[in-house]
Each structure stands twice: as C-alpha cells, then as structure tokens.
Design a protein around this motif. Sequence first.
Motif, PDB file in Angstrom:
ATOM      1  N   GLY A  66     -20.597  26.973  26.182  1.00 27.22           N
ATOM      2  CA  GLY A  66     -19.239  26.485  25.975  1.00 27.22           C
ATOM      3  C   GLY A  66     -18.998  26.040  24.546  1.00 27.22           C
ATOM      4  N   MET A  67     -18.210  24.977  24.401  1.00 27.47           N
ATOM      5  CA  MET A  67     -17.844  24.467  23.083  1.00 27.47           C
ATOM      6  C   MET A  67     -17.985  22.950  23.027  1.00 27.47           C
ATOM      7  N   ILE A  68     -18.095  22.448  21.803  1.00 28.64           N
ATOM      8  CA  ILE A  68     -18.088  21.007  21.544  1.00 28.64           C
ATOM      9  C   ILE A  68     -17.096  20.762  20.415  1.00 28.64           C
ATOM     10  N   ILE A  69     -16.140  19.871  20.643  1.00 29.36           N
ATOM     11  CA  ILE A  69     -15.181  19.482  19.610  1.00 29.36           C
ATOM     12  C   ILE A  69     -15.565  18.097  19.091  1.00 29.36           C
ATOM     13  N   ILE A  70     -15.634  17.967  17.779  1.00 28.05           N
ATOM     14  CA  ILE A  70     -16.037  16.700  17.157  1.00 28.05           C
ATOM     15  C   ILE A  70     -14.892  16.204  16.291  1.00 28.05           C
ATOM     16  N   GLU A  71     -14.437  15.009  16.575  1.00 33.55           N
ATOM     17  CA  GLU A  71     -13.371  14.371  15.800  1.00 33.55           C
ATOM     18  C   GLU A  71     -14.003  13.373  14.826  1.00 33.55           C
ATOM     19  N   SER A  72     -13.773  13.572  13.527  1.00 35.55           N
ATOM     20  CA  SER A  72     -14.315  12.669  12.503  1.00 35.55           C
ATOM     21  C   SER A  72     -13.311  11.572  12.193  1.00 35.55           C
ATOM     22  N   LYS A  73     -13.796  10.337  12.080  1.00 38.05           N
ATOM     23  CA  LYS A  73     -12.946   9.212  11.720  1.00 38.05           C
ATOM     24  C   LYS A  73     -13.557   8.461  10.546  1.00 38.05           C
ATOM     25  N   SER A  74     -12.731   8.268   9.507  1.00 41.00           N
ATOM     26  CA  SER A  74     -13.176   7.514   8.338  1.00 41.00           C
ATOM     27  C   SER A  74     -13.050   6.022   8.624  1.00 41.00           C
ATOM     28  N   VAL A  75     -14.177   5.368   8.809  1.00 43.28           N
ATOM     29  CA  VAL A  75     -14.194   3.928   9.101  1.00 43.28           C
ATOM     30  C   VAL A  75     -15.248   3.283   8.222  1.00 43.28           C
ATOM     31  N   THR A  76     -14.812   2.433   7.303  1.00 40.81           N
ATOM     32  CA  THR A  76     -15.755   1.714   6.441  1.00 40.81           C
ATOM     33  C   THR A  76     -15.922   0.272   6.881  1.00 40.81           C
ATOM     34  N   ARG A  78     -14.827  -1.791  10.800  1.00 42.02           N
ATOM     35  CA  ARG A  78     -15.187  -1.827  12.224  1.00 42.02           C
ATOM     36  C   ARG A  78     -14.110  -1.156  13.065  1.00 42.02           C
ATOM     37  N   VAL A  79     -14.565  -0.549  14.150  1.00 42.40           N
ATOM     38  CA  VAL A  79     -13.654  -0.100  15.202  1.00 42.40           C
ATOM     39  C   VAL A  79     -14.112  -0.748  16.502  1.00 42.40           C
ATOM     40  N   GLU A  80     -13.155  -0.983  17.389  1.00 42.95           N
ATOM     41  CA  GLU A  80     -13.483  -1.623  18.667  1.00 42.95           C
ATOM     42  C   GLU A  80     -12.716  -0.913  19.786  1.00 42.95           C
ATOM     43  N   VAL A  81     -13.411  -0.725  20.902  1.00 41.12           N
ATOM     44  CA  VAL A  81     -12.818  -0.098  22.079  1.00 41.12           C
ATOM     45  C   VAL A  81     -12.923  -1.090  23.232  1.00 41.12           C
ATOM     46  N   ASN A  82     -11.784  -1.374  23.899  1.00 39.21           N
ATOM     47  CA  ASN A  82     -11.834  -2.347  25.000  1.00 39.21           C
ATOM     48  C   ASN A  82     -12.114  -1.658  26.331  1.00 39.21           C
ATOM     49  N   GLU A  83     -12.097  -2.425  27.406  1.00 40.30           N
ATOM     50  CA  GLU A  83     -12.445  -1.907  28.725  1.00 40.30           C
ATOM     51  C   GLU A  83     -11.461  -0.846  29.209  1.00 40.30           C
ATOM     52  N   LEU A  84     -10.260  -0.830  28.660  1.00 36.67           N
ATOM     53  CA  LEU A  84      -9.239   0.137  29.081  1.00 36.67           C
ATOM     54  C   LEU A  84      -9.223   1.392  28.207  1.00 36.67           C
ATOM     55  N   GLY A  85     -10.177   1.471  27.299  1.00 35.67           N
ATOM     56  CA  GLY A  85     -10.238   2.636  26.427  1.00 35.67           C
ATOM     57  C   GLY A  85      -9.269   2.584  25.266  1.00 35.67           C
ATOM     58  N   GLU A  86      -8.732   1.405  24.954  1.00 38.64           N
ATOM     59  CA  GLU A  86      -7.796   1.238  23.840  1.00 38.64           C
ATOM     60  C   GLU A  86      -8.579   0.950  22.553  1.00 38.64           C
ATOM     61  N   TRP A  87      -8.142   1.570  21.465  1.00 39.54           N
ATOM     62  CA  TRP A  87      -8.854   1.488  20.194  1.00 39.54           C
ATOM     63  C   TRP A  87      -8.103   0.611  19.200  1.00 39.54           C
ATOM     64  N   LYS A  88      -8.869  -0.082  18.349  1.00 38.66           N
ATOM     65  CA  LYS A  88      -8.307  -0.799  17.210  1.00 38.66           C
ATOM     66  C   LYS A  88      -9.332  -0.807  16.088  1.00 38.66           C
ATOM     67  N   MET A  98      -4.894   1.790  16.979  1.00 38.29           N
ATOM     68  CA  MET A  98      -5.005   3.187  16.541  1.00 38.29           C
ATOM     69  C   MET A  98      -5.088   4.088  17.768  1.00 38.29           C
ATOM     70  N   PRO A  99      -4.665   5.348  17.648  1.00 39.38           N
ATOM     71  CA  PRO A  99      -4.779   6.277  18.776  1.00 39.38           C
ATOM     72  C   PRO A  99      -6.239   6.529  19.132  1.00 39.38           C
ATOM     73  N   SER A 100      -6.494   6.827  20.385  1.00 41.88           N
ATOM     74  CA  SER A 100      -7.852   7.110  20.833  1.00 41.88           C
ATOM     75  C   SER A 100      -8.295   8.477  20.319  1.00 41.88           C
ATOM     76  N   PRO A 101      -9.338   8.543  19.480  1.00 44.52           N
ATOM     77  CA  PRO A 101      -9.830   9.856  19.020  1.00 44.52           C
ATOM     78  C   PRO A 101     -10.464  10.658  20.151  1.00 44.52           C
ATOM     79  N   ILE A 102     -10.893   9.975  21.229  1.00 45.10           N
ATOM     80  CA  ILE A 102     -11.432  10.702  22.380  1.00 45.10           C
ATOM     81  C   ILE A 102     -10.334  11.522  23.033  1.00 45.10           C
ATOM     82  N   LEU A 103      -9.187  10.880  23.301  1.00 44.69           N
ATOM     83  CA  LEU A 103      -8.063  11.599  23.894  1.00 44.69           C
ATOM     84  C   LEU A 103      -7.545  12.676  22.945  1.00 44.69           C
TER      85      LEU A 103
END
Length: 356
Positions: A66-76, A78-88, A98-103
């Motif tokens: 199959g395939m693998i898609i990789i989303e790169s994020k420039s973070v110098t 911190r990023v944090e993901v809460n229990e609901l999958g919300e990113w900041k 910030m939008p979820s790079p997973i979605l």
Amino acid sequence: MIIKEMDHIETNDPLLQAGFCAESQLAFYLKREFKDDPLFLIFNNLRFEKAGDACQIDHLVLHRYGMIIIESKSVTTRVEVNELGEWKRWFNNAWQGMPSPILQAQRQGKFIKDYLEANVETLLNKKLFGNQSHFTKMPIDVLVAISDSGIINRPKSDKLDIVCKADQIPDKIKGISTAYRKKDSLFNFSLEIAYELEKDEIPRISQFLLVHNQPAKINVSSNINSKSTNNSNQPSSDITNPSISKPIATDKPTPLPKKIIPVPPSNHQQSDISHKPIIKTVKPTSTNTCSHCQSPNLSIAYVHSYFFKCNDCSKNTAIKNICTSCGDRAKIRKSGLQFFSECEKCNTSRLFHTNF
C-alpha cells in the motif's frame, strides 16, 4: 528508492521557508535510509488537482502492501494533543490552536485513493476470471513528523505512535511494512488477507504519480507581510503551515547545483534562498517505447552516450531528446535513478525517465 526529490521553492515568506525546512529535514532522513532500497519508493512534494480540489502531500511512500503518507510539521517549541485529539502549539509565548495534521493526512489519503481509483483499469491488473482489482481496499497509513527540535506532549490515554520526531520516521515506515508482511506470511493463521500490489503494478503507479503531479505556483515576490493575506476562497492545498516559528537547522549542508530543482536539507540554504535562479519546471511525460517491440518497459543506459535498453526484448533504442517547448535538442542529466531533459534555451528542466 527516491523517485521524486524535494522541489526547491523561491520565497521570502518565513512561513513557507520554515515549512520547506521541515520537509527537507525529513527528506534527508528518508534518502539516507531508503535511497538504495527498491522495496520503498519515496516521493517528496506531490500535488494533484481534481474537480476544483487540490491535494498537497509532503511525503508519500509506495510499497508492496500500500502507501504511507507523511505530514511534516515545523515545530521548534512544543505541540500538545489532548484526549479529544485536538492540537495546539506554543508560539509567541502563548498556546495557539492548530488543525490536526493526522486528519489532514487522512484526507490526503482519501483524495489519492479516489484519484487512483478513477484510473484503476490502466494501473491495476485484472485478477482471476477477469475481475478488476481496486484501490478501494488498499491501505494508506499516515504518519506525522515533528521537527527534531520540537517537543511532543501526548495525551495520557494514547501513546499516539503515529506522531514522532522526523528522525524516527524511517523506523516507523519499516515497522508498518513488517506488520503487513507478517499478515502475508504462511504462518499467519488469521482470516485477514493482506492487500498486495503485483510487481508490475508498482512501476505503473509510480509513473502515474510523477506524470500527474502538478507543482504549486509559489509567489516568489512574497515578503514577510504576505502571511497576513487570506486565501480562504482558494482550494485547500495544504501548502502552508500556520503559526510556524523560525526555520530549523538541519543536517550537513549541501550546495545547490546549477539547474537542479530538488535539494537535500541544508544548514545554510535559507541565507541565500532569494539569490538562486528560478527554474521553470515542466510536467514529465511517459511516451517512451521500444522501437523494436513497442514495450514501455525501458531503462536508460550509457556507453558513449545515453540510450534506451528494452527490459523485454533486450534491444537498444536511440533517445531523441527534443525540447517540447522550442524544438531544439536538449541535454540529459542523471540524478540517481532519475533522468532529466534540460533545455538551456528555454531554461526548463523536466523529468524524462526513471529507471526501476
């Protein structure tokens, strides 16, 4: 193998520069790990358009399962993901959503699966009794790569294994492939059957992705104030990364050769990015066939000059490398398994052929 290198961008926009730097960092790790591995085909910076929609993929890996898609994020910071999958992310001494790079990567996966399915009859073989294979069941895994200098705060209830530092991505890719290989093993006693691409289907899909790639038009005259411009009415192409801080330093620098668009990451390329010549790229074509048996299964070889070697009938075919813009004879430049047709008169460079 690296099928498509990074596209170089010409811009003064610090957001685009930082995003390019993060993608270059991961492209370097992918090339170092998979450049000689034919089981993993690596594509950097793919972009497709369909019915007014656009899809920008930072990195795509094509493998037999199959395939693998990789989303790169420039973070110098911190990023944090809460229990609901919300990113900041922590930016300018404050938390910003910030939008979820997973979605984001999952949406890209759905787009590319539908895009390939629309051409399934030419890309996939028919199975027993003439039944057509389909991309609808092909697994597309997603990974999110955070800059090496960033910190990831994960939710307590989820390890979030698909989010990691850029230098960990190659191991994640090999782990995904190993899991599918175990399902395909004779010692797998479960009823689940692994999806598997046939050997001759993979080069067809690879060439299709290259031919239909449509690089985004970057405004080279953009400046630091351009980030305030709102382009909400244009199709979402996932080109920019919101709330990005200064560009990150990557591994050892490599100078940009003349007339080469793809470049590996560099510690110093940001300092002179506005001084490099702008090269016009041309979408690759795939019309090369053997002059004896008309097979498209060709490889480029070299003795005193470049020529096509047919992998089916083993005969040779001369290469007529003519610029499609001006009609003059163009030069051939080799970069790994890729061969580029370059016209000095038109200042163009296009992918001419890829050896498999």
